[in-house]
Design an enzyme around this catalytic site. Structure first.
Site, PDB file in Angstrom:
ATOM      1  N   HIS A   1      -0.373  -1.369  -0.616  1.00 58.17           N
ATOM      2  CA  HIS A   1      -1.150  -0.329  -0.341  1.00 58.17           C
ATOM      3  C   HIS A   1      -1.037   0.443   0.820  1.00 58.17           C
ATOM      4  O   HIS A   1      -1.643   1.353   1.034  1.00 58.17           O
ATOM      5  CB  HIS A   1      -2.324  -1.281  -0.150  1.00 58.17           C
ATOM      6  CG  HIS A   1      -2.671  -2.032   1.116  1.00 58.17           C
ATOM      7  ND1 HIS A   1      -1.908  -3.173   1.330  1.00 58.17           N
ATOM      8  CD2 HIS A   1      -3.323  -2.023   2.267  1.00 58.17           C
ATOM      9  CE1 HIS A   1      -2.053  -3.704   2.627  1.00 58.17           C
ATOM     10  NE2 HIS A   1      -2.978  -2.996   3.190  1.00 58.17           N
ATOM     11  N   ARG A   2      -0.106   0.140   1.792  1.00 59.14           N
ATOM     12  CA  ARG A   2       0.079   0.879   3.040  1.00 59.14           C
ATOM     13  C   ARG A   2       1.428   1.778   2.894  1.00 59.14           C
ATOM     14  O   ARG A   2       1.602   2.690   3.564  1.00 59.14           O
ATOM     15  CB  ARG A   2       0.337   0.121   4.114  1.00 59.14           C
ATOM     16  CG  ARG A   2      -1.042  -0.855   4.641  1.00 59.14           C
ATOM     17  CD  ARG A   2      -1.132  -1.080   5.880  1.00 59.14           C
ATOM     18  NE  ARG A   2      -1.714   0.070   6.659  1.00 59.14           N
ATOM     19  CZ  ARG A   2      -2.168   0.435   8.016  1.00 59.14           C
ATOM     20  NH1 ARG A   2      -1.990  -0.731   8.582  1.00 59.14           N
ATOM     21  NH2 ARG A   2      -2.139   1.370   8.197  1.00 59.14           N
TER      22      ARG A   2
ATOM     23  N   HIS B   1       1.103  -8.412  13.358  1.00 59.97           N
ATOM     24  CA  HIS B   1       1.609  -7.473  14.152  1.00 59.97           C
ATOM     25  C   HIS B   1       1.897  -8.035  15.650  1.00 59.97           C
ATOM     26  O   HIS B   1       0.729  -8.915  15.952  1.00 59.97           O
ATOM     27  CB  HIS B   1       0.709  -6.036  14.281  1.00 59.97           C
ATOM     28  CG  HIS B   1       0.893  -5.386  12.728  1.00 59.97           C
ATOM     29  ND1 HIS B   1       0.000  -4.854  12.356  1.00 59.97           N
ATOM     30  CD2 HIS B   1       1.875  -5.392  12.014  1.00 59.97           C
ATOM     31  CE1 HIS B   1       0.088  -4.313  11.280  1.00 59.97           C
ATOM     32  NE2 HIS B   1       1.511  -4.367  10.851  1.00 59.97           N
TER      33      HIS B   1
ATOM     34  N   GLU C   1       6.309  -0.900  11.144  1.00 59.14           N
ATOM     35  CA  GLU C   1       4.862  -0.873  11.309  1.00 59.14           C
ATOM     36  C   GLU C   1       4.473  -0.140  12.278  1.00 59.14           C
ATOM     37  O   GLU C   1       3.192  -0.137  12.808  1.00 59.14           O
ATOM     38  CB  GLU C   1       4.584  -2.262  11.192  1.00 59.14           C
ATOM     39  CG  GLU C   1       4.984  -3.294  10.353  1.00 59.14           C
ATOM     40  CD  GLU C   1       4.141  -3.012   9.260  1.00 59.14           C
ATOM     41  OE1 GLU C   1       2.931  -3.118   9.125  1.00 59.14           O
ATOM     42  OE2 GLU C   1       4.555  -2.732   7.984  1.00 59.14           O
TER      43      GLU C   1
ATOM     44  N   ALA D   1      -8.158 -12.125   8.323  1.00 57.90           N
ATOM     45  CA  ALA D   1      -9.597 -11.882   8.148  1.00 57.90           C
ATOM     46  C   ALA D   1      -9.505 -10.925   6.639  1.00 57.90           C
ATOM     47  O   ALA D   1     -10.512 -10.899   5.991  1.00 57.90           O
ATOM     48  CB  ALA D   1      -9.771 -10.702   9.200  1.00 57.90           C
ATOM     49  N   SER D   2      -8.527 -10.277   6.538  1.00 58.42           N
ATOM     50  CA  SER D   2      -8.488  -9.377   5.247  1.00 58.42           C
ATOM     51  C   SER D   2      -8.551 -10.496   3.933  1.00 58.42           C
ATOM     52  O   SER D   2      -9.509 -10.261   3.058  1.00 58.42           O
ATOM     53  CB  SER D   2      -7.144  -8.360   5.082  1.00 58.42           C
ATOM     54  OG  SER D   2      -7.292  -7.909   3.894  1.00 58.42           O
TER      55      SER D   2
ATOM     56  N   SER E   1      -3.754  -7.684   2.257  1.00 58.24           N
ATOM     57  CA  SER E   1      -2.579  -7.781   3.138  1.00 58.24           C
ATOM     58  C   SER E   1      -2.387  -9.152   3.468  1.00 58.24           C
ATOM     59  O   SER E   1      -3.036  -9.983   4.202  1.00 58.24           O
ATOM     60  CB  SER E   1      -3.556  -7.012   4.739  1.00 58.24           C
ATOM     61  OG  SER E   1      -2.457  -6.938   5.551  1.00 58.24           O
TER      62      SER E   1
ATOM     63  N   CYS F   1      -6.040  -1.517  16.756  1.00 61.22           N
ATOM     64  CA  CYS F   1      -5.767  -1.069  15.648  1.00 61.22           C
ATOM     65  C   CYS F   1      -6.017   0.316  15.106  1.00 61.22           C
ATOM     66  O   CYS F   1      -5.137   1.016  14.660  1.00 61.22           O
ATOM     67  CB  CYS F   1      -6.105  -2.205  14.471  1.00 61.22           C
ATOM     68  SG  CYS F   1      -5.128  -3.604  14.419  1.00 61.22           S
TER      69      CYS F   1
ATOM     70  N   GLY G   1      -8.546  -7.904   0.013  1.00 58.17           N
ATOM     71  CA  GLY G   1      -7.752  -8.602   0.446  1.00 58.17           C
ATOM     72  C   GLY G   1      -6.420  -8.459   0.181  1.00 58.17           C
ATOM     73  O   GLY G   1      -5.622  -9.281  -0.430  1.00 58.17           O
TER      74      GLY G   1
ATOM     75  N   ASN H   1     -11.752  -6.740   8.144  1.00 59.37           N
ATOM     76  CA  ASN H   1     -10.567  -6.263   7.319  1.00 59.37           C
ATOM     77  C   ASN H   1      -9.414  -6.400   8.175  1.00 59.37           C
ATOM     78  O   ASN H   1      -8.195  -6.123   7.769  1.00 59.37           O
ATOM     79  CB  ASN H   1     -10.664  -5.038   6.755  1.00 59.37           C
ATOM     80  CG  ASN H   1     -10.292  -4.912   5.355  1.00 59.37           C
ATOM     81  OD1 ASN H   1      -9.943  -5.871   4.645  1.00 59.37           O
ATOM     82  ND2 ASN H   1     -10.496  -3.886   4.901  1.00 59.37           N
TER      83      ASN H   1
END
Length: 417
Positions: free
Chosen positions: A128-129, A231, A163, A27-28, A22, A348, A20, A342
């Protein structure tokens, strides 16, 4: 030189889990703490690639990145055993599977030097990205090492968030023809951050040596971001001369459509009305996070997640659209449920690169035999399931590292180890 669209899918890594991380990805957030199934996830992605090859499409792939990212943890003066849970989860994330965020790609017909330019995305808005780009750039430089045909750029510097292709679209008469490039940026989205900065988009357009008269900078709608369209590719997708979009994708839709028509009069625009498919339905089903592709026979297909078929309102609108004999002639549902849980649909999972496939490092080009080899490694070495509270478990960390190494060995890509 024969230029075609190649879809490079990110192979879902052995550390795939639901932490979780994001913000703005519904959904994440909704699945945070649930068990994940890395083996099933990767096999689902491989089957999607296999199905694309069956449609006659050129398919590539990218390797999972090294996880946990100990170099990033070293910079924070910690390790997986002593790090705080959110730092541990960020270091372990398999989010590089969503290759649409790997880079922005401008094909050779659009650039002043006649080369395909790729800019690795910095992904600064999410911890995390944000550390992905080092591994991503190394992989891009290996896959697209032919300097006669490709230029790979490092990311735009901080603080301007980028992004990648998830906030970028291209319209053209055909993939091998010069087109217009559309950069979609955000400003705000209620409680959620807007991830794409306009200054990052402008910097990439300059670096790629694009004709300013063939570039548009378009604002994503604030209500779309607030609804969970973190996005642009959650609410709009383009292919060749077609833009397929939700009514509420853009902050200034009429101006956006007028500018597109001004630069490309032959462009077709299909607008899905909100009174037929709400933003909530579009985001739940990932109707627009589909691969809109041109088939070898010339018709277009929409490669959708199964969730789109299961949403009655979405599927009703799509079937009516098909009956209208428009440019989209086929609907192809695929099972990518582990990725969807996720927050990542078929679009994606892939980065689109228009190039001559022979100019790409052939180790990254998929065929049935290579996918069989990859599937065998996944079946033998990917964890069957992961719970978030396992992320500091030494045995799991060793298993994840070994799994990736086995895949690199099987694909002759140990240079990425």
């Amino acid at each position: 030189m024969s230029l075609v669209e190649i879809n490079f899918d990110g192979i879902i890594g052995p550390s795939h889990n639901y932490a979780g991380l994001s913000l703005g990805n519904l959904a994440s957030s909704n699945n945070a703490g649930a068990p994940s199934y890395p083996r099933a996830a990767a096999l689902q992605g491989i089957e999607k690639m296999r199905a694309n090859i069956g449609l006659g499409l050129v398919q590539g792939f990218f390797m999972p990145l090294n996880r946990p990212n100990q170099n990033w943890l070293n910079g924070l003066a910690t390790d997986m055993q002593s790090a705080q849970p959110h730092i541990r989860a960020a270091a372990f994330s398999a989010s590089a599977m969503w290759a649409a965020n790997a880079a922005t790609v401008s094909p050779a017909p659009d650039t002043a030097d006649g080369k395909c330019h790729l800019s690795a995305a910095n992904l600064l808005s999410m911890a995390h990205r944000s550390h992905e780009w080092v591994g991503t750039a190394a992989q891009l430089r290996l896959a697209f090492a032919n300097e006669r045909h490709f230029v790979v750029h490092d990311p735009v510097p901080a603080p301007f968030g980028d992004e990648g292709a998830a906030n970028f679209m291209r319209l053209c008469a055909s993939h091998d023809a010069a087109g217009i490039e559309i950069f979609v940026y955000g400003k705000t989205g209620g409680p959620f951050p807007a991830r794409q900065h306009i200054e990052a988009s402008k910097a990439i357009a300059r670096a790629h040596r694009l004709d300013p008269d063939k570039v548009l900078f378009v604002q994503q709608s604030e209500i779309a971001i607030a609804a969970g369209a973190f996005h642009n590719d959650v609410v709009a997708v383009a292919n060749e001369r077609l833009l397929f979009t939700h009514e509420h994708a853009f902050e200034y839709p009429e101006q956006t459509y007028a500018d597109i028509k001004r630069l490309m009069p032959e462009a077709e625009i299909i607008i899905v009305p909100a009174d037929r498919v709400s933003l909530a339905d579009a985001i739940q089903s990932y109707l627009f996070n589909a691969q809109l592709v041109t088939l070898p026979n010339g018709g277009m297909a929409l490669i959708l997640p199964d969730e789109a078929q299961e949403n009655a309102r979405v599927w009703s609108w799509l079937t009516e659209m098909l009956e209208g004999n428009g440019p989209i002639r086929r609907l192809v549902p695929v099972n990518v449920r582990q990725s969807m849980a996720n927050g990542g649909g078929p679009a994606c999972l892939r980065l689109r690169v228009v190039a001559d496939p022979t100019t790409v490092d052939q180790r990254f080009i998929a065929d049935a035999h290579k996918l069989d080899i990859i599937a065998e490694v996944v079946a033998a070495h990917w964890p069957e399931t992961i719970l978030p509270d396992q992320l500091g478990d030494t045995d799991l960390l060793d298993k994840v590292r070994l799994a990736r190494l086995k895949l690199l060995e099987a694909t002759d890509l140990v240079a990425l180890a």
